[in-house]
Structure formats: structure tokens, C-alpha cells
Design an enzyme around this catalytic site. Structure first.
Site, mmCIF file in Angstrom:
data_model
loop_
_atom_site.group_PDB
_atom_site.id
_atom_site.type_symbol
_atom_site.label_atom_id
_atom_site.label_comp_id
_atom_site.label_asym_id
_atom_site.label_seq_id
_atom_site.Cartn_x
_atom_site.Cartn_y
_atom_site.Cartn_z
ATOM 1 N N ARG A 1 51.695 38.663 34.835
ATOM 2 C CA ARG A 1 51.848 37.443 34.052
ATOM 3 C C ARG A 1 52.548 37.573 32.823
ATOM 4 N NH1 ARG A 1 46.602 36.834 36.586
ATOM 5 N NH2 ARG A 1 46.695 34.842 37.766
ATOM 6 N N THR B 1 47.258 42.794 36.133
ATOM 7 C CA THR B 1 48.437 41.940 36.113
ATOM 8 C C THR B 1 48.346 40.890 34.736
ATOM 9 O OG1 THR B 1 46.495 40.344 36.829
ATOM 10 C CG2 THR B 1 47.709 41.318 38.548
ATOM 11 N N SER C 1 41.716 43.759 36.323
ATOM 12 C CA SER C 1 41.280 42.863 37.385
ATOM 13 C C SER C 1 40.626 43.837 38.312
ATOM 14 C CB SER C 1 42.489 42.611 38.303
ATOM 15 O OG SER C 1 43.547 41.748 37.239
ATOM 16 N N GLY C 2 39.523 42.855 39.295
ATOM 17 C CA GLY C 2 38.927 43.775 40.181
ATOM 18 C C GLY C 2 37.557 43.312 40.483
ATOM 19 N N GLU D 1 36.103 41.330 42.273
ATOM 20 C CA GLU D 1 35.804 41.221 43.739
ATOM 21 C C GLU D 1 35.729 42.791 44.439
ATOM 22 O OE1 GLU D 1 37.577 38.638 42.331
ATOM 23 O OE2 GLU D 1 35.521 37.733 42.368
ATOM 24 N N TRP E 1 41.613 39.687 33.077
ATOM 25 C CA TRP E 1 43.174 39.460 33.530
ATOM 26 C C TRP E 1 43.771 38.290 32.949
ATOM 27 C CZ3 TRP E 1 43.468 34.978 36.691
ATOM 28 C CH2 TRP E 1 42.257 34.654 37.404
ATOM 29 N N ASN F 1 33.727 36.912 36.749
ATOM 30 C CA ASN F 1 32.561 36.708 37.351
ATOM 31 C C ASN F 1 31.719 38.389 37.667
ATOM 32 O OD1 ASN F 1 34.970 37.112 39.358
ATOM 33 N ND2 ASN F 1 33.296 37.958 40.610
ATOM 34 N N ASP G 1 31.316 32.542 41.465
ATOM 35 C CA ASP G 1 32.905 33.160 41.106
ATOM 36 C C ASP G 1 33.263 32.006 39.810
ATOM 37 O OD1 ASP G 1 35.031 34.665 40.901
ATOM 38 O OD2 ASP G 1 36.232 33.546 42.464
ATOM 39 N N ASP H 1 34.167 32.455 37.164
ATOM 40 C CA ASP H 1 34.764 33.253 36.079
ATOM 41 C C ASP H 1 35.154 32.666 34.750
ATOM 42 O OD1 ASP H 1 37.463 33.250 35.931
ATOM 43 O OD2 ASP H 1 37.665 34.806 37.642
#
Lengths: 554, 113
Positions: free
Chosen positions: A129, A173, A188-189, A191, A239, A257, A299, A301
Site C-alpha cells: 500500500r 502490506t 496482516s493475517g 484469517e 494492515w 477482526n 469480519d 475489522d
């Protein structure tokens, strides 16, 4: 002798001043420094607003492309460009680039290598990003969870620090944030069963300074909001880049989340997921927290941008934080203490909550009560939320927040996931529920009521950032490739240009040698494209590039 | 010498025929049980890139509904070792899990009756 010494000192400082971005430069933002774009969000406040007026509601029809630059990359292009002294810096998942901002000529390109296995722990698009600039260095993150510093003049790598092992589900990211001389990064992560955090790094050496977990553990009193050892896979990713108030020395960073989505696997409020954390950037210490969605099943988030502004509330100038939350409510908080000022529904349909109480806690609907008992339900909004990651713009002139909102629900079936390192840890099977009409719309939202002054609907929802200017124009992009301009007052479409792929980037603007430029990345492949099953996008080719526009000479 | 040459030609022909068969003979239709396990694994591991029930625009990621149902070798190779945007999975997925996803892919996302 004294004159000679002074000359020598000035001579030594000039090149430094030309090529180094100081803390005070970063504090100006695009509102005070229209020649540069030094921050993610075009300012520490993440307002994505520019006072430039050369391109305005009358002249925007003369906007034409002045150059296009190929990213040599077929992934989603969500990076926000930075501009400093006529050099544009931009990233993809695979490279960092410095370009002549006026001509598009490449000055340097520094490629990023990561193991072939890395994309399997990235849920929603192979992306980056953006970067951060500070004191002659450019900082970025990599998909396999490194933080890298480069010489902004040459692209030469100066240091590379490892945040965490990607094989355990962690990836990066996020565009870094420089606050009070510290490089801050998220992760990130959620999930993949991670335990989220925010890191602080020394910009000179890459030394790790601190880590603040966004999932409270046993050493934190709020750790009791997680039963047993569920905190170890509790999600809470980070993220999207936080905002920063230099006067309060406070960073505001949203959290993701809970992991897994199934709330019965971790009954409790699950702090600090789906929250905003107010942090001291020098130490990472949490000053206060506000949780939007406790024990979130859906989710919803809250990683997306926390916009800072000074609003007149009840005749009193108030330092606020605004969040167009994924759960469908628009929040205004007092950013000095984290207290809720107001929270109002901003999307057409939501069924998960009866409302938000005075303390800011959602009042669960019967649907959510049943989901928390492990039942299947239809719920709105769906897992992509009322607004996804796509950053909003706040125009202090109109007092409106311009946001790409979503309008679809989901059938939600809780499942019991088994944790396996490096594999998803969802906890729910979902099927989208589509409306009869448009699946999204660019809305001009009154932050104090959540009501929209206007809406520009879109059958295929927009997933691009938004930019607004004092020229009365709002820019955003479509997944079918158009960069569009709207009248900030009434939403009337004023202009569009069709780029070669879908627009998921973040438009920015600056003025150089008397010309106002607008830049945006084009390149499809983000979460909606991958995960919605919307076959109407089958005729939109991948292929990343950067487009830069200016008014045609009259 | 002539005998040896005949043997080599014979073996080559056999190898060619076996290879051709493995390329073209479709696997038996998946059972409802294989579909169930495969769809579960697909939803968990594959769907966020290849779309729910394999429905996706086919531009940013491969449209698996177009994967040839008789090319088992290509499927196993792509999943195990990766191909273009597809990462390699052999160190985390068991062969029987890849087998289940292969069975699911051959249904086109439609449960067998």
C-alpha cells in the site's frame, strides 16, 4: 572567520535539506505543502484533502493523461504514491520505484524478492500500500514480513529487519508511519490464526524498539477477555497505516477482526480486536482503546483509516477521530480520551445490531444473538463490510466525508476451524447475498448524523481510495478501470478516464511548476475481484500501471 | 543389435501410450463424499483466490471451471510446485487433500447426485 564558518555550515546543510524529509516537513501534510505528498493519507490526519484549485468543478473536464508508467506487475495495485521535490515514489508487491514526477521517467527501481510460498498466506490480494519518507530514506514492508529502508536518492538498501516468520501466517502490506522519529508498521493475517501487533523501529538502524500486541495476553488485564490460550490465534491484524496527532504525541491505529470468525470459539470481548488503539509512538504504550465490535463474528475489522479533524461540536472546537467502520456505523470519538461523541448508521441496510449505546457498545440484534449460539443466519452487511479498506476523504470545507460504501449481505454459517500453521483459520462459511440494484456507492456523509448528502451508486462497487480538493472535486476509481471526478456538493459526475485495468489505487494530487497533477494506480486483483465471484469483471484485464493527469493546455 | 533397437522402440512406444493415457483418460467421477471433503478444503484454502464455488472473473486468478478434467498431472504439479501466481503447497497439504480438491474441481462446483 565567523562568516566563513556560517557559509560552511549552510553549504553542508543544503544538500541535506534538499534530499531529507524532516519531522516538520511530515507535519505539514498536503494541506500546507501542496508541492509534495509526503504522507500516506496526504497528511498525518489521513484526510486525503488538498487545498489546490487549478483542477476544479469547472476545469476538470479538461483533465488529460500526461504520462503512464508500467509496473511490470499483474497484481492488485493499491499503493499510494508519495512526491518529494519533483520525485514520485511508489511501490508494488515486487518493487519500489522513484520516477520523475513531471515526465514519468524512471530514476531507479529496486526489486523485492520473496519466497514462492508467501502468497498462500495472503488472503485478499498480493499488494503493497505504499512507502514512507524520512530524512533521506524510504521505508516499506514486504509480503514476507520484512521492513526495509532504502536510500531515497538511489534505491540502495540500507537495512532490512525481519518482523516475524511468514510461514506462521504473517504478512505485511502496510505503508509504514513515521511518528516522533519512529518507524511504525502493522501486520496482516487475522484469517490465518496470527496474534496481531504493531511494531516500532529505529529509522537509522532498523533496530526493533517495541512491539504492542493487539490481542491482549495474560500479562495484560484485558487478557481476561480471551478464554484459555485462544489469544494465541486471536487475529487483530493492523494492515492500514495509523494517523498521528503530533501535538498529542499520539498515534491512532485500527485493529482487525478476531480469529477465528466463529465467536463461540472465543467467548468474551476479545480485546483489542475491532478497535482503535491510541499509542505513544516512542514506546508503543497504549494510552486508551475503543472497541467498535466486541466478540465480532462477521469480519467487521476496524483496521481502516482513523481520520483526524477538529470539528465544531455544540459550539466547541473538538479534536475528533472519525471512523467509517466496516460494521456499518460512522463513529466520531474525542481523540484526547477515546470517548464516543456519536455513532450513526451510514449504510442502507444493516441487521447485526439494534444500535450503539451511549458508551459505544453495540446492541446485538436477534440475528447476532443466534449467531453467537452457533446458528446459521443471513446478515447485513456481509464480511466485506459497509466500507472495506478503501480510504475515505474528509473535506473540511464541505464538512463531508466521501466514502466508497458497500451494499451487500451474506449467509453466515459458523464452523469450527482447526489451527494449522500457514493455512486459513476462517471459522465460517459464507455465501454473498446481493441486492437487486447497485452493490455500492460513493457517499458524501455527514459525520455527525451518518446521513448521506448525495450518493453516486455503482453496480460493481468501487474499491479505490477517495481524494477531495478545495476545487470542489471528488476523485475515485472503479474496478472497471475508470478514474472519475464528481462535484463535491451534489455528486454530479464531471469527468472520467478509462485506464487499462481496474482502479484500486489511492488518488493523490500536488502542484509542481504551476501545474496541478493527479496520480492514481490502475491494476485489478484485490479482495472483491478475487472473492466476490463477480463475473462481470471478466473483461477487465490485469496489468498494473500508474497514470498521471493534468489540465490540457488551453 | 536389431533386437535391442526393437526393444528400445517397443519400450518407448509403451511409455508413450502410458503417458498418453495418463494425459487423456479422465479419473472416475467424484463421489458425493469426495465432493464434500473437497468443497470444504476448497472453501478453506482456495476460495479467497479462485472464488466461492470456483466462480471468479478469471483475470486476476485462474478460473478453475476451465481446468481440463483429464489433466490430473498438471493439476497435481501446479498445486504441489506452484505455477505463475499459484504458490507451491506440497509442504503443507497432504496428497489426499490435494486429491480431494482435484475431485471437487472436476465437479465444476456442482454436487454429484
Amino acid at each position: 572567520m565567523r562568516k566563513l564558518l556560517l557559509t560552511a555550515v549552510i553549504a553542508a546543510l543544503v544538500p541535506f535539506g534538499l534530499h531529507a524529509q524532516t519531522a516538520s516537513d511530515l507535519m505539514k501534510g498536503s494541506q500546507k505543502d501542496t508541492a509534495n505528498v509526503l504522507n500516506y493519507g496526504m497528511g498525518y490526519d489521513l484526510q486525503r484533502f488538498s487545498p489546490l484549485t487549478q483542477v476544479n468543478r469547472d476545469t476538470v473536464k479538461h483533465l488529460v493523461p500526461v504520462w503512464n508508467y508500467s509496473y511490470d506487475d499483474n497484481k492488485s495495485e493499491e499503493s499510494q504514491p508519495l512526491v518529494y521535490n519533483g520525485v514520485l515514489y511508489v511501490t508494488t508487491n515486487a518493487a519500489t520505484m522513484a520516477l520523475n514526477a513531471k515526465t514519468g521517467e524512471q530514476i531507479w527501481k529496486s526489486k523485492i524478492e520473496y519466497p514462492d510460498e508467501t502468497p498462500r498466506i495472503v488472503c485478499c490480494g498480493i499488494i503493497n500500500r505504499g512507502a514512507a519518507l524520512y530524512e533521506g530514506k524510504i521505508f516499506r514492508t514486504t509480503l514476507d514480513a520484512f521492513v526495509v529502508a532504502m536510500d531515497a536518492k538511489t534505491g540502495k538498501e540500507l537495512w532490512r529487519s525481519h518482523a516475524i516468520d511468514f510461514k506462521d501466517g504473517y504478512s505485511m502490506t502496510v505503508a509504514p508511519l513515521i511518528a516522533d522519529g519512529v518507524v511504525l508498521t502493522g501486520i496482516s493475517g487475522a484469517e490465518y490464526g496470527i496474534r496481531g501487533f504493531i511494531d516500532g523501529w529505529d529509522p537509522d538502524t532498523g533496530k526493533h524498539l517495541w512491539r504492542t500486541y493487539t490481542v491482549a495476553g495474560p500479562d495484560d488485564p484485558n487478557g481476561k477477555t480471551w478464554p484459555g490460550d485462544t489469544y494465541q490465534h486471536g487475529g487483530g491484524s493492523t494492515w492500514i497505516t495509523g494517523s498521528f496527532d503530533p501535538d498529542l504525541h499520539t498515534v491512532y491505529w485500527g485493529t482487525g477482526n478476531a480469529g477465528s470468525w466463529n465467536p463461540t470459539t472465543h467467548p468474551g470481548d476479545n480485546l483489542y480486536t475491532c478497535s482503535v488503539l491510541a499509542l505513544d509512538p516512542k514506546t508503543g504504550k497504549i494510552k486508551w482503546h475503543f472497541q467498535f465490535s466486541p466478540n465480532d463474528p462477521y469480519d467487521y475489522d476496524s483496521v481502516a483509516e482513523m481520520v483526524l479533524a477538529d470539528l465544531n461540536i455544540g459550539g466547541k472546537p473538538t479534536k475528533v477521530l472519525m471512523d467509517t467502520n466496516r460494521n456499518g456505523f460512522f463513529y466520531v470519538l474525542d481523540r484526547t480520551n477515546g470517548k464516543l461523541i456519536t455513532a450513526n448508521q451510514y449504510i442502507t441496510k444493516q441487521t447485526w445490531a439494534k444500535g450503539i449505546d451511549e458508551g459505544g457498545r453495540p446492541i446485538a440484534s436477534e440475528i447476532t444473538d443466534k449467531v453467537r449460539q452457533g446458528q446459521e443466519q443471513d446478515v447485513w452487511p456481509g464480511a466485506m463490510g459497509g466500507k472495506n479498506w478503501s480510504p475515505v476523504s474528509y473535506n473540511p470545507g464541505t464538512g463531508l466525508v466521501y466514502a466508497n460504501t458497500l451494499n451487500f449481505g451474506m449467509h453466515y454459517k459458523p464452523t469450527t476451524p482447526e489451527f494449522r500453521a500457514g493455512l486459513t483459520y476462517w471459522g465460517a462459511d459464507i455465501t454473498w447475498i446481493w441486492p437487486d440494484g447497485p452493490r455500492g456507492g460513493l457517499k458524501a456523509i455527514d459525520p455527525m448524523t451518518g446521513k448521506a448528502k448525495w450518493e453516486a451508486p455503482s453496480d460493481i462497487p468501487r474499491f479505490s481510495g477517495v481524494l477531495s480538493t478545495a476545487g470542489g472535486v471528488v476523485f475515485s476509481g472503479k474496478l472497471t478501470g475508470e478514474l472519475e471526478a464528481f462535484d463535491a456538493d451534489n455528486g454530479k459526475k464531471l469527468w472520467q478516464f478509462k485506464t487499462g485495468s481496474g482502479v484500486e489505487g489511492q488518488p493523490v494530487t500536488w502542484q509542481q511548476d504551476g501545474v496541478q497533477y493527479i496520480a492514481v494506480s490502475s491494476g485489478i486483483g484485490g479482495v472483491y475481484t478475487l472473492f466476490s465471484g463477480d463475473e462481470r469483471l471478466s473483461q477487465v484485464p490485469a496489468g498494473g500501471s500508474l497514470w498521471v493527469f493534468a489540465l490540457a493546455p488551453q | 543389435m536389431r533386437f535391442a533397437a526393437c526393444l528400445i522402440v517397443g519400450f518407448s512406444l509403451c511409455a508413450f501410450l502410458v503417458s498418453a493415457r495418463s494425459q487423456t483418460t479422465p479419473d472416475p467421477p467424484p463421489s458425493p463424499q469426495q465432493f464434500g471433503k473437497g468443497s470444504e478444503l476448497f472453501a478453506q484454502i482456495c476460495s479467497h483466490c479462485h472464488g466461492p464455488h470456483m466462480v471468479n472473473p478469471g483475470t486476476a486468478s485462474f478460473d478453475l471451471r476451465k481446468f481440463p478434467h483429464d489433466d490430473r498431472q498438471r493439476f497435481f504439479n501446479s498445486v504441489s510446485n506452484g505455477k505463475k501466481a499459484m504458490p507451491p503447497w506440497k509442504d503443507v497439504l497432504h496428497p489426499d487433500e490435494i486429491e480431494a480438491v482435484w475431485a471437487y474441481v472436476r465437479t465444476g462446483g456442482v454436487e454429484p447426485q
